[in-house]
Motif scaffolding. Structure first.
Motif, PDB file in Angstrom:
ATOM      1  N   ALA A   1      46.826  53.874   9.135  1.00  0.00           N
ATOM      2  CA  ALA A   1      47.150  54.118  10.540  1.00  0.00           C
ATOM      3  C   ALA A   1      46.023  53.540  11.381  1.00  0.00           C
ATOM      4  O   ALA A   1      44.880  53.440  10.934  1.00  0.00           O
ATOM      5  CB  ALA A   1      47.328  55.603  10.831  1.00  0.00           C
ATOM      6  N   MET A   2      46.376  53.151  12.597  1.00  0.00           N
ATOM      7  CA  MET A   2      45.384  52.577  13.488  1.00  0.00           C
ATOM      8  C   MET A   2      45.604  53.120  14.898  1.00  0.00           C
ATOM      9  O   MET A   2      46.743  53.259  15.354  1.00  0.00           O
ATOM     10  CB  MET A   2      45.487  51.043  13.505  1.00  0.00           C
ATOM     11  CG  MET A   2      44.456  50.365  14.390  1.00  0.00           C
ATOM     12  SD  MET A   2      44.445  48.564  14.168  1.00  0.00           S
ATOM     13  CE  MET A   2      46.135  48.157  14.667  1.00  0.00           C
ATOM     14  N   LYS A   3      44.513  53.426  15.594  1.00  0.00           N
ATOM     15  CA  LYS A   3      44.578  53.937  16.956  1.00  0.00           C
ATOM     16  C   LYS A   3      43.474  53.279  17.765  1.00  0.00           C
ATOM     17  O   LYS A   3      42.312  53.258  17.345  1.00  0.00           O
ATOM     18  CB  LYS A   3      44.403  55.464  16.972  1.00  0.00           C
ATOM     19  CG  LYS A   3      44.365  56.092  18.365  1.00  0.00           C
ATOM     20  CD  LYS A   3      45.691  55.989  19.075  1.00  0.00           C
ATOM     21  CE  LYS A   3      45.683  56.726  20.406  1.00  0.00           C
ATOM     22  NZ  LYS A   3      46.954  56.609  21.125  1.00  0.00           N
ATOM     23  N   VAL A   4      43.839  52.736  18.910  1.00  0.00           N
ATOM     24  CA  VAL A   4      42.867  52.116  19.811  1.00  0.00           C
ATOM     25  C   VAL A   4      42.768  52.959  21.070  1.00  0.00           C
ATOM     26  O   VAL A   4      43.788  53.271  21.702  1.00  0.00           O
ATOM     27  CB  VAL A   4      43.265  50.667  20.170  1.00  0.00           C
ATOM     28  CG1 VAL A   4      42.263  50.079  21.166  1.00  0.00           C
ATOM     29  CG2 VAL A   4      43.332  49.812  18.912  1.00  0.00           C
ATOM     30  N   LEU A   5      41.554  53.332  21.428  1.00  0.00           N
ATOM     31  CA  LEU A   5      41.307  54.097  22.651  1.00  0.00           C
ATOM     32  C   LEU A   5      40.635  53.183  23.663  1.00  0.00           C
ATOM     33  O   LEU A   5      39.529  52.677  23.427  1.00  0.00           O
ATOM     34  CB  LEU A   5      40.414  55.307  22.357  1.00  0.00           C
ATOM     35  CG  LEU A   5      40.955  56.318  21.340  1.00  0.00           C
ATOM     36  CD1 LEU A   5      39.941  57.438  21.128  1.00  0.00           C
ATOM     37  CD2 LEU A   5      42.284  56.885  21.795  1.00  0.00           C
ATOM     38  N   SER A   6      41.298  52.946  24.782  1.00  0.00           N
ATOM     39  CA  SER A   6      40.734  52.099  25.826  1.00  0.00           C
ATOM     40  C   SER A   6      39.777  52.903  26.692  1.00  0.00           C
ATOM     41  O   SER A   6      39.949  54.109  26.895  1.00  0.00           O
ATOM     42  CB  SER A   6      41.856  51.518  26.702  1.00  0.00           C
ATOM     43  OG  SER A   6      42.734  50.738  25.932  1.00  0.00           O
ATOM     44  N   LEU A   7      38.766  52.219  27.187  1.00  0.00           N
ATOM     45  CA  LEU A   7      37.797  52.855  28.077  1.00  0.00           C
ATOM     46  C   LEU A   7      38.239  52.668  29.519  1.00  0.00           C
ATOM     47  O   LEU A   7      38.730  51.605  29.888  1.00  0.00           O
ATOM     48  CB  LEU A   7      36.412  52.247  27.876  1.00  0.00           C
ATOM     49  CG  LEU A   7      35.844  52.332  26.459  1.00  0.00           C
ATOM     50  CD1 LEU A   7      34.456  51.716  26.421  1.00  0.00           C
ATOM     51  CD2 LEU A   7      35.797  53.774  26.000  1.00  0.00           C
ATOM     52  N   ARG A   8      38.055  53.686  30.315  1.00  0.00           N
ATOM     53  CA  ARG A   8      38.470  53.627  31.712  1.00  0.00           C
ATOM     54  C   ARG A   8      37.273  53.713  32.644  1.00  0.00           C
ATOM     55  O   ARG A   8      36.299  54.404  32.354  1.00  0.00           O
ATOM     56  CB  ARG A   8      39.429  54.774  32.042  1.00  0.00           C
ATOM     57  CG  ARG A   8      40.812  54.611  31.440  1.00  0.00           C
ATOM     58  CD  ARG A   8      41.778  55.581  32.094  1.00  0.00           C
ATOM     59  NE  ARG A   8      43.131  55.403  31.636  1.00  0.00           N
ATOM     60  CZ  ARG A   8      44.185  55.963  32.237  1.00  0.00           C
ATOM     61  NH1 ARG A   8      44.014  56.743  33.284  1.00  0.00           N
ATOM     62  NH2 ARG A   8      45.393  55.769  31.760  1.00  0.00           N
ATOM     63  N   CYS A   9      37.380  53.024  33.761  1.00  0.00           N
ATOM     64  CA  CYS A   9      36.360  53.135  34.796  1.00  0.00           C
ATOM     65  C   CYS A   9      36.588  54.424  35.584  1.00  0.00           C
ATOM     66  O   CYS A   9      37.717  54.922  35.661  1.00  0.00           O
ATOM     67  CB  CYS A   9      36.451  51.953  35.763  1.00  0.00           C
ATOM     68  SG  CYS A   9      36.101  50.374  35.013  1.00  0.00           S
TER      69      CYS A   9
ATOM     70  N   GLN B   1      47.015  47.645  32.942  1.00  0.00           N
ATOM     71  CA  GLN B   1      46.137  47.416  31.801  1.00  0.00           C
ATOM     72  C   GLN B   1      46.122  48.666  30.921  1.00  0.00           C
ATOM     73  O   GLN B   1      46.944  49.561  31.098  1.00  0.00           O
ATOM     74  CB  GLN B   1      44.720  47.067  32.297  1.00  0.00           C
ATOM     75  CG  GLN B   1      44.647  45.791  33.118  1.00  0.00           C
ATOM     76  CD  GLN B   1      43.261  45.537  33.677  1.00  0.00           C
ATOM     77  OE1 GLN B   1      42.631  46.406  34.267  1.00  0.00           O
ATOM     78  NE2 GLN B   1      42.761  44.326  33.500  1.00  0.00           N
ATOM     79  N   GLY B   2      45.187  48.714  29.982  1.00  0.00           N
ATOM     80  CA  GLY B   2      45.057  49.890  29.126  1.00  0.00           C
ATOM     81  C   GLY B   2      45.866  49.766  27.853  1.00  0.00           C
ATOM     82  O   GLY B   2      45.853  48.734  27.188  1.00  0.00           O
ATOM     83  N   GLU B   3      46.606  50.808  27.536  1.00  0.00           N
ATOM     84  CA  GLU B   3      47.454  50.833  26.351  1.00  0.00           C
ATOM     85  C   GLU B   3      48.755  51.543  26.693  1.00  0.00           C
ATOM     86  O   GLU B   3      48.857  52.223  27.718  1.00  0.00           O
ATOM     87  CB  GLU B   3      46.744  51.524  25.195  1.00  0.00           C
ATOM     88  CG  GLU B   3      46.198  52.898  25.558  1.00  0.00           C
ATOM     89  CD  GLU B   3      45.308  53.461  24.473  1.00  0.00           C
ATOM     90  OE1 GLU B   3      45.864  53.756  23.395  1.00  0.00           O
ATOM     91  OE2 GLU B   3      44.105  53.616  24.702  1.00  0.00           O
ATOM     92  N   ALA B   4      49.742  51.386  25.840  1.00  0.00           N
ATOM     93  CA  ALA B   4      51.073  51.900  26.154  1.00  0.00           C
ATOM     94  C   ALA B   4      51.069  53.401  26.398  1.00  0.00           C
ATOM     95  O   ALA B   4      51.821  53.907  27.231  1.00  0.00           O
ATOM     96  CB  ALA B   4      52.043  51.544  25.026  1.00  0.00           C
ATOM     97  N   SER B   5      50.233  54.145  25.683  1.00  0.00           N
ATOM     98  CA  SER B   5      50.199  55.599  25.835  1.00  0.00           C
ATOM     99  C   SER B   5      49.256  56.056  26.940  1.00  0.00           C
ATOM    100  O   SER B   5      49.225  57.244  27.273  1.00  0.00           O
ATOM    101  CB  SER B   5      49.777  56.249  24.512  1.00  0.00           C
ATOM    102  OG  SER B   5      48.490  55.799  24.119  1.00  0.00           O
ATOM    103  N   SER B   6      48.494  55.139  27.491  1.00  0.00           N
ATOM    104  CA  SER B   6      47.536  55.494  28.536  1.00  0.00           C
ATOM    105  C   SER B   6      47.359  54.294  29.460  1.00  0.00           C
ATOM    106  O   SER B   6      46.376  53.560  29.373  1.00  0.00           O
ATOM    107  CB  SER B   6      46.191  55.910  27.917  1.00  0.00           C
ATOM    108  OG  SER B   6      45.262  56.251  28.920  1.00  0.00           O
ATOM    109  N   VAL B   7      48.322  54.101  30.340  1.00  0.00           N
ATOM    110  CA  VAL B   7      48.355  52.920  31.209  1.00  0.00           C
ATOM    111  C   VAL B   7      47.396  53.112  32.377  1.00  0.00           C
ATOM    112  O   VAL B   7      47.402  54.149  33.039  1.00  0.00           O
ATOM    113  CB  VAL B   7      49.786  52.658  31.726  1.00  0.00           C
ATOM    114  CG1 VAL B   7      49.801  51.473  32.690  1.00  0.00           C
ATOM    115  CG2 VAL B   7      50.731  52.408  30.554  1.00  0.00           C
ATOM    116  N   SER B   8      46.578  52.111  32.620  1.00  0.00           N
ATOM    117  CA  SER B   8      45.730  52.087  33.810  1.00  0.00           C
ATOM    118  C   SER B   8      46.173  50.930  34.693  1.00  0.00           C
ATOM    119  O   SER B   8      47.021  50.128  34.294  1.00  0.00           O
ATOM    120  CB  SER B   8      44.254  51.948  33.425  1.00  0.00           C
ATOM    121  OG  SER B   8      44.041  50.746  32.710  1.00  0.00           O
ATOM    122  N   GLN B   9      45.598  50.822  35.874  1.00  0.00           N
ATOM    123  CA  GLN B   9      46.025  49.767  36.774  1.00  0.00           C
ATOM    124  C   GLN B   9      44.840  49.216  37.551  1.00  0.00           C
ATOM    125  O   GLN B   9      43.834  49.865  37.733  1.00  0.00           O
ATOM    126  CB  GLN B   9      47.099  50.272  37.744  1.00  0.00           C
ATOM    127  CG  GLN B   9      46.649  51.353  38.703  1.00  0.00           C
ATOM    128  CD  GLN B   9      47.794  51.874  39.545  1.00  0.00           C
ATOM    129  OE1 GLN B   9      48.883  52.159  39.036  1.00  0.00           O
ATOM    130  NE2 GLN B   9      47.568  51.995  40.842  1.00  0.00           N
TER     131      GLN B   9
END
Length: 701
Positions: A569-577, A211-219
């Motif tokens: 430009a657009m940037k999405v920052l995903s939240l992590r547990c 999950q997450g985003e391409a630059s910051s993959v979580s699992q």
């Protein structure tokens, strides 16, 4: 509904009722006695051969058929491969004179012509689709082998045996047989040649979903639990609920296409109800699920769709379904996944005249990530070379032939741009290849394009690696990054790219400024906006008004102008547990107690409240969820410090009367094969005290 009334529903359309029920108990299958066929010679009168019983030889078969992990007291075998039965008679068998049959029936109205009634004869002249031979005679019993074709129907068969002129065995549920697809059989359409791949994609019960985003993959870990008690029956229940004809259940393409529709409840009362909002009060939050077992059990027991799911939950449950029935499968995550509502190979992002995003008129979306499944199969309905991994997506996005489903879609065809092949090739191709076009809308609604991005969609496609808890990058299975041939091929089959011809600008804008192309500073008028978005790219509300959850993210959009050149430009920052740390107090032993502590550190400067904790142990403990409000913190923490970690502690939860009521012997409740697992764990319910700032919080389970 009686058989007569059911048949009336089909009058004028079919000559007979279309059989769609596999689990329904049948009161009348076959006559009690088998008729006598005259023979030149026979045994003396009164010495007729009679079948006393049938032994399914479970322990003899499950090893060769790779089905020993199923927690079920019935024989489970795979098609295209011989299995053994022991037939017990009233006297020793005479190979030269005695004739007997073993009969296999599936569905409520089995017929030989539909391949739902199979008769294997021994000593007679008749030979059917299933064949058999006597392997060994021992006293008054015979060990026989049965060979099924690699195209046999998959499901639960009722087994009978009868001798010519003698009585037929009674209906005995313990002799039921489950027949599955066979990835080990060369002639089965799901054959997979590599043993390590078969172990991963058919037998592995544990998975990782990215999950997450391409630059910051979580699992996220996911317990598929395809061999758990009741899961095989639940999967066949789904087949019955779909109304899929029994005679079609040997076709893997039809099977997975049906499954992609039935795992969601959008139009056929399938397994999961989707919810991409933030109110889960009427069910379970998608982030709280730890695996597929509880979901499938609940659906099987109630017949009512389970609330709630999102893309990774759909993918996890579908993966369990496919692996349980023997179809090699895996979960795949596409980062920056396009949802092209207009079908023109481009994602239209619309901005207002003041350069702020126009959410109302933007109908396309870019998901931070989207999970789907791949199933391995031969595609006899497509030209040669289109087999192998096929995309199957159960998340309800768009309809296909009138139902919310997607696939199977050949991954090879997607890479080559051959979107003409069934099923849903255009939709999958757009998910990984669309362009992103930014438009400015004037007050009359006229759109003027100002930016085209061809490298945003399908940036990274991941799945779990074979035999390791690591990533495998499968992006190049879907696309060639520097090859436009696939795009041209897709356009030749009717896909419209509709890419505007824009002059190349000298300046670009990102979240960090870059003026390397200019000798002098440039004046830029820009607007920075921030909003809370779901992982599907849909805006939740304004930043200050929206409460964040772990499935949300922050989207920053920069729009501006430099000497007449539009910038964006657009940037999405995903939240992590926070990461969970799991430690065991003892070495796991069969039939032995053990305790597990789950802990995490709260990095906020406030106490966490309304916490839900879920835990599941494959083959031992179904998912348990414990909720904590955060009240009476001091009392619980004080009482917990006084209690040793020996299973007799009580941390003061109002839900729990005493620890003895929480201790359950899961080993006894998981079925005949439970003692084969390495985790025999009578665990009490999870317990948690509320977390304070930077203080590790632990759960004793």
């Amino acid at each position: 509904m009686s058989h007569q009334s059911k048949s009336h529903l089909y009058k004028g359309r079919y000559n007979a009722l279309v059989d769609t029920s596999n689990l329904e108990e049948v009161e009348y299958d076959l006559p009690e006695y088998e008729p006598v066929i005259p023979r030149p010679r026979g045994n003396p009168p009164g010495d007729n051969l009679v079948v006393d019983s049938v032994d399914m030889c479970i322990d003899l078969n499950v090893g060769e058929h790779h089905t020993s992990l199923f927690m079920i007291d019935r024989l489970v075998v795979r098609r295209g491969q011989a299995f053994f039965l022991r037939i017990n008679f009233n006297r020793p068998l005479n190979r030269d004179q005695d004739v007997f049959h073993v009969e296999f029936l599936i569905g409520s109205h089995p017929k030989v012509v539909n391949r739902t009634k199979l008769v294997v004869s021994f000593g007679g002249e008749t030979e059917g689709l299933w064949t058999g031979q006597i392997e060994q005679l021992e006293g008054s019993s015979a060990l026989v082998s049965i060979l099924t074709p690699p195209s046999s129907i998959v499901g639960k068969f009722r087994v009978y045996a009868a001798s010519e002129g003698g009585s037929r065995t009674n209906r005995v549920p313990e002799t039921d047989l489950y027949l599955l697809f066979n990835a080990w059989c060369l002639d089965d359409h799901v054959f997979l040649g590599d043993e390590a791949s078969r172990s991963e994609y058919v037998l592995n019960q544990n998975g990782i979903i990215y999950q997450g985003e391409a630059s910051s993959v979580s699992q996220r870990s996911w317990l598929y639990g395809q061999f758990d008690q009741g899961i095989l029956e639940a999967c066949i229940f789904i087949l019955d609920k779909s109304g899929m004809p029994i005679s079609d259940r040997g076709d893997v393409v039809k099977m997975v296409r049906m499954a992609s529709a039935m795992i969601n409840s959008q139009d056929d009362s399938g397994v999961l109800v989707g919810n991409w909002g933030d109110d889960f009060s009427m069910g379970t939050s998608p982030t709280l699920w730890t695996g597929s077992v509880k979901i499938l059990h609940q659906y099987h027991n109630s017949g009512v769709p389970v609330s709630f799911g999102q893309c990774w939950v759909y993918a996890g449950v579908l993966n369990t379904f496919l692996r349980c029935l023997g179809i090699p499968s895996r979960v795949v995550t596409n980062f920056c996944s396009a949802h092209d509502n207009t079908g023109n190979l481009k994602i239209d992002l619309i901005f207002k005249p003041d350069k702020t995003p126009d959410e109302r008129n933007t109908v396309d979306s870019i998901w931070n990530y989207h999970c789907w499944n791949e199933g391995n199969m031969i595609r006899t309905d497509l030209p040669s070379g289109m087999g192998g991994w096929q995309v199957v997506d159960a998340t309800p996005q768009e309809t296909s032939d009138g139902h919310f489903r997607c696939g199977p879609t050949s991954v090879v065809a997607v890479k080559k741009g051959l979107v003409c092949y069934q099923y849903d090739g255009k939709f999958v191709f757009a998910e990984v290849n669309s362009d992103v076009v930014s438009f400015t809308s004037d007050k009359y609604g006229n759109l003027t394009p100002f930016k085209v991005q061809t490298d945003v969609i399908g940036q990274l496609i991941l799945t779990k690696a074979v035999g390791a808890n690591a990533r495998q990058d499968v992006t190049l299975n879907y696309k060639n990054r520097e090859d436009d041939q696939a795009m041209e091929t897709a356009m030749g089959f009717g896909m419209e790219r509709d890419q505007p011809d824009l002059p190349e600008g000298r300046m670009t804008v990102t979240i960090t400024a870059d003026q390397s192309q200019f000798d002098e500073p440039q004046v830029v008028q820009a607007l920075l906006s921030c909003s809370v978005v779901y992982y599907t790219g849909v805006q939740a509300s304004s930043f200050k008004q929206q409460e964040l959850n772990i499935n949300s993210g922050l989207r920053f959009v920069v729009t501006g102008d430099s000497n007449g050149q539009p910038l964006s430009a657009m940037k999405v920052l995903s939240l992590r547990c926070p990461p969970l740390i799991v430690t065991a107090s003892e070495v796991a032993q069969v039939n032995g107690d053990m305790f597990v502590t789950v802990s995490f550190t709260n990095s906020f400067d406030f106490t966490l409240k309304d916490i839900s904790v879920g835990m599941e142990v494959g083959g031992v403990m179904e998912q348990r969820v414990k909720k904590y409000s955060g009240k009476r913190r001091r009392r619980r923490m004080r009482r917990k410090r006084k209690s040793p970690l020996n299973g007799s502690s009580n941390n003061g939860d109002d839900d729990d009367d005493n620890d003895n009521n929480n201790r359950v012997n899961f080993l006894e409740s998981t079925g005949r094969r439970a003692r084969r697992t390495a985790l025999a764990d009578p665990c009490p319910a999870p317990r948690l005290g509320p977390a304070s700032h930077r203080r590790p919080s632990s759960i004793l389970v």
